[in-house]
Motif scaffolding. Structure first.
Motif, PDB file in Angstrom:
ATOM      1  N   PRO A 100       0.695  -1.061  -0.008  1.00 26.71           N
ATOM      2  CA  PRO A 100      -0.013   0.121  -0.074  1.00 26.71           C
ATOM      3  C   PRO A 100       0.815   1.240  -0.123  1.00 26.71           C
ATOM      4  O   PRO A 100       2.196   1.341   0.584  1.00 26.71           O
ATOM      5  CB  PRO A 100      -0.632  -0.171   1.394  1.00 26.71           C
ATOM      6  CG  PRO A 100      -0.575  -1.543   1.626  1.00 26.71           C
ATOM      7  CD  PRO A 100       0.623  -2.020   1.267  1.00 26.71           C
ATOM      8  N   GLU A 101       0.158   2.251  -0.399  1.00 25.83           N
ATOM      9  CA  GLU A 101       0.958   3.800  -0.463  1.00 25.83           C
ATOM     10  C   GLU A 101       2.549   3.617  -0.972  1.00 25.83           C
ATOM     11  O   GLU A 101       3.172   3.573  -0.126  1.00 25.83           O
ATOM     12  CB  GLU A 101       0.883   4.299   1.128  1.00 25.83           C
ATOM     13  CG  GLU A 101      -0.646   4.463   1.535  1.00 25.83           C
ATOM     14  CD  GLU A 101      -1.101   5.954   0.699  1.00 25.83           C
ATOM     15  OE1 GLU A 101      -0.327   6.728   0.532  1.00 25.83           O
ATOM     16  OE2 GLU A 101      -2.306   5.794   0.492  1.00 25.83           O
ATOM     17  N   THR A 102       2.346   3.714  -2.358  1.00 28.85           N
ATOM     18  CA  THR A 102       3.615   3.803  -2.798  1.00 28.85           C
ATOM     19  C   THR A 102       3.972   5.098  -3.718  1.00 28.85           C
ATOM     20  O   THR A 102       3.046   5.667  -4.448  1.00 28.85           O
ATOM     21  CB  THR A 102       3.899   2.658  -3.884  1.00 28.85           C
ATOM     22  OG1 THR A 102       3.646   1.464  -3.420  1.00 28.85           O
ATOM     23  CG2 THR A 102       5.163   2.883  -4.563  1.00 28.85           C
ATOM     24  N   ALA A 103       5.068   5.801  -3.522  1.00 29.47           N
ATOM     25  CA  ALA A 103       5.382   7.106  -3.755  1.00 29.47           C
ATOM     26  C   ALA A 103       5.818   6.850  -5.259  1.00 29.47           C
ATOM     27  O   ALA A 103       6.500   5.882  -5.774  1.00 29.47           O
ATOM     28  CB  ALA A 103       6.612   7.711  -3.363  1.00 29.47           C
ATOM     29  N   TYR A 104       5.146   7.754  -6.139  1.00 31.95           N
ATOM     30  CA  TYR A 104       5.462   7.661  -7.921  1.00 31.95           C
ATOM     31  C   TYR A 104       5.242   9.157  -8.067  1.00 31.95           C
ATOM     32  O   TYR A 104       4.379   9.772  -8.031  1.00 31.95           O
ATOM     33  CB  TYR A 104       4.602   6.900  -8.503  1.00 31.95           C
ATOM     34  CG  TYR A 104       4.837   6.843  -9.979  1.00 31.95           C
ATOM     35  CD1 TYR A 104       5.893   6.054 -10.541  1.00 31.95           C
ATOM     36  CD2 TYR A 104       3.998   7.741 -10.816  1.00 31.95           C
ATOM     37  CE1 TYR A 104       6.025   5.872 -11.737  1.00 31.95           C
ATOM     38  CE2 TYR A 104       4.406   7.493 -12.454  1.00 31.95           C
ATOM     39  CZ  TYR A 104       5.403   6.917 -12.787  1.00 31.95           C
ATOM     40  OH  TYR A 104       5.944   6.817 -14.012  1.00 31.95           O
ATOM     41  N   VAL A 105       6.520   9.616  -8.971  1.00 29.73           N
ATOM     42  CA  VAL A 105       6.550  11.182  -9.347  1.00 29.73           C
ATOM     43  C   VAL A 105       6.212  11.928  -7.916  1.00 29.73           C
ATOM     44  O   VAL A 105       7.153  11.757  -7.149  1.00 29.73           O
ATOM     45  CB  VAL A 105       5.876  11.337 -10.402  1.00 29.73           C
ATOM     46  CG1 VAL A 105       6.323  12.825 -11.066  1.00 29.73           C
ATOM     47  CG2 VAL A 105       5.846  10.249 -11.554  1.00 29.73           C
ATOM     48  N   SER A 106       5.357  12.638  -7.877  1.00 28.39           N
ATOM     49  CA  SER A 106       5.065  13.537  -6.959  1.00 28.39           C
ATOM     50  C   SER A 106       3.803  13.193  -6.155  1.00 28.39           C
ATOM     51  O   SER A 106       2.921  13.803  -5.529  1.00 28.39           O
ATOM     52  CB  SER A 106       4.999  14.775  -7.428  1.00 28.39           C
ATOM     53  OG  SER A 106       3.854  15.149  -8.328  1.00 28.39           O
ATOM     54  N   SER A 107       3.246  11.801  -6.438  1.00 34.26           N
ATOM     55  CA  SER A 107       1.834  11.383  -5.785  1.00 34.26           C
ATOM     56  C   SER A 107       2.270  10.226  -4.937  1.00 34.26           C
ATOM     57  O   SER A 107       3.499   9.409  -5.146  1.00 34.26           O
ATOM     58  CB  SER A 107       0.829  11.181  -6.921  1.00 34.26           C
ATOM     59  OG  SER A 107       0.418  12.156  -7.480  1.00 34.26           O
ATOM     60  N   ARG A 108       1.225   9.706  -4.043  1.00 38.53           N
ATOM     61  CA  ARG A 108       1.345   8.559  -3.519  1.00 38.53           C
ATOM     62  C   ARG A 108      -0.027   7.764  -4.015  1.00 38.53           C
ATOM     63  O   ARG A 108      -1.159   8.021  -3.908  1.00 38.53           O
ATOM     64  CB  ARG A 108       1.247   8.580  -1.995  1.00 38.53           C
ATOM     65  CG  ARG A 108       2.371   9.463  -1.165  1.00 38.53           C
ATOM     66  CD  ARG A 108       2.659   9.298   0.142  1.00 38.53           C
ATOM     67  NE  ARG A 108       2.615   7.945   0.570  1.00 38.53           N
ATOM     68  CZ  ARG A 108       3.832   7.321   0.693  1.00 38.53           C
ATOM     69  NH1 ARG A 108       4.979   7.976   0.070  1.00 38.53           N
ATOM     70  NH2 ARG A 108       4.262   6.159   1.121  1.00 38.53           N
ATOM     71  N   ILE A 109       0.561   6.566  -4.684  1.00 37.88           N
ATOM     72  CA  ILE A 109      -0.428   5.782  -5.357  1.00 37.88           C
ATOM     73  C   ILE A 109      -1.074   4.756  -4.382  1.00 37.88           C
ATOM     74  O   ILE A 109      -0.112   4.128  -3.643  1.00 37.88           O
ATOM     75  CB  ILE A 109       0.006   5.325  -6.801  1.00 37.88           C
ATOM     76  CG1 ILE A 109       0.387   6.083  -7.858  1.00 37.88           C
ATOM     77  CG2 ILE A 109      -0.977   4.380  -7.346  1.00 37.88           C
ATOM     78  CD1 ILE A 109      -0.372   7.192  -7.915  1.00 37.88           C
ATOM     79  N   ASP A 110      -2.235   4.379  -4.428  1.00 35.14           N
ATOM     80  CA  ASP A 110      -2.833   3.502  -3.327  1.00 35.14           C
ATOM     81  C   ASP A 110      -2.077   2.203  -3.128  1.00 35.14           C
ATOM     82  O   ASP A 110      -1.745   1.720  -2.219  1.00 35.14           O
ATOM     83  CB  ASP A 110      -4.006   3.366  -3.471  1.00 35.14           C
ATOM     84  CG  ASP A 110      -5.076   4.625  -3.126  1.00 35.14           C
ATOM     85  OD1 ASP A 110      -4.824   5.160  -2.174  1.00 35.14           O
ATOM     86  OD2 ASP A 110      -6.132   5.036  -3.981  1.00 35.14           O
TER      87      ASP A 110
END
Length: 227
Positions: A100-110
């Motif tokens: 859960p909660e993985t950083a990608y670019v400037s977001s956190r993807i679920d």
């Protein structure tokens, strides 16, 4: 997912973004609204509602609003529920890992997953707005949602399996469409994302007073809805 310490009552009115007035038993009291969406079709004075008692005795509100009935049908309005039911569903999809909660670019993807050495990203959106058997997202403009769709599009371009899952938080909805009336830019971005390779899923549910689970999952084509 299952809920404990559940009570039923009546929704009276929304006081602000996070608080509503409800009647539980014979007592009127403020309750916490676990959803920042508008919920204007659901939060109607007099509607039957479902509440969960908080385990924190120091909280100002003793109960959370987690469900509400419209025309006799129960809608789950707990904004934390979609991620939990998706996590349950993912555990049955033969991934080698789920995080859960993985950083990608400037977001956190679920969620980020891996299968056979290949990476996957999945963003989850709960849908509470339903009209004539079709779900619509969002029910209020969402810049955060826009950002997620754009970055999933970028991920697909980078060769990552990217997807967005709309959890229909009510029974009988197998199709969720972008709400072009509320936020046309989101709909445009979502359709472009799908054309770029981002998978769009609808996860159906049948909410009960004390539980909600995915009952069916399928990919959605927006091809006939392109604008």
């Amino acid at each position: 997912m299952r809920y404990e310490n559940v009570r039923e009552g009546i929704f009276l009115k929304r006081l602000n973004r996070f608080t509503a007035l409800a009647r539980i038993g014979e007592e009127e009291m403020p309750v916490h609204v676990k959803n920042t969406g508008r919920l204007s079709d659901l939060l109607v004075p007099g509607n039957e509602a479902v509440f969960q008692k908080s385990g924190n005795p120091n909280r100002k509100t003793a109960f959370d609003l987690i469900g509400i009935r419209k025309n006799g049908k129960l809608y789950n309005v707990d904004s934390l529920a979609p991620n939990e039911v998706v996590h349950e569903w993912l555990e049955g999809q033969d991934f080698d890992s789920i995080r859960p909660e993985t950083a990608y670019v400037s977001s956190r993807i679920d969620f980020s997953m891996e299968r056979g050495g290949e990476p996957y990203l999945l963003e989850v959106k709960g849908c509470t707005l339903e009209r004539n058997g079709i779900g619509y997202f969002p029910d209020a403009p969402t810049e955060r949602g826009m950002k997620h769709v754009l970055e999933l599009t970028r991920a697909a371009g980078d060769g990552i399996h990217a997807g967005i899952a709309f959890v229909a938080c009510m029974k009988g909805v197998s199709r969720v469409l972008p709400n072009d009336e509320i936020q046309p830019d989101f709909g445009k971005a979502l359709r472009q994302a799908q054309r770029a390779g981002v998978a769009v899923f609808v996860l159906e549910t049948d909410p009960k007073v004390d539980e909600i689970h995915v009952t069916c999952a399928h990919r959605l084509s927006l091809g006939n809805d392109c604008k």
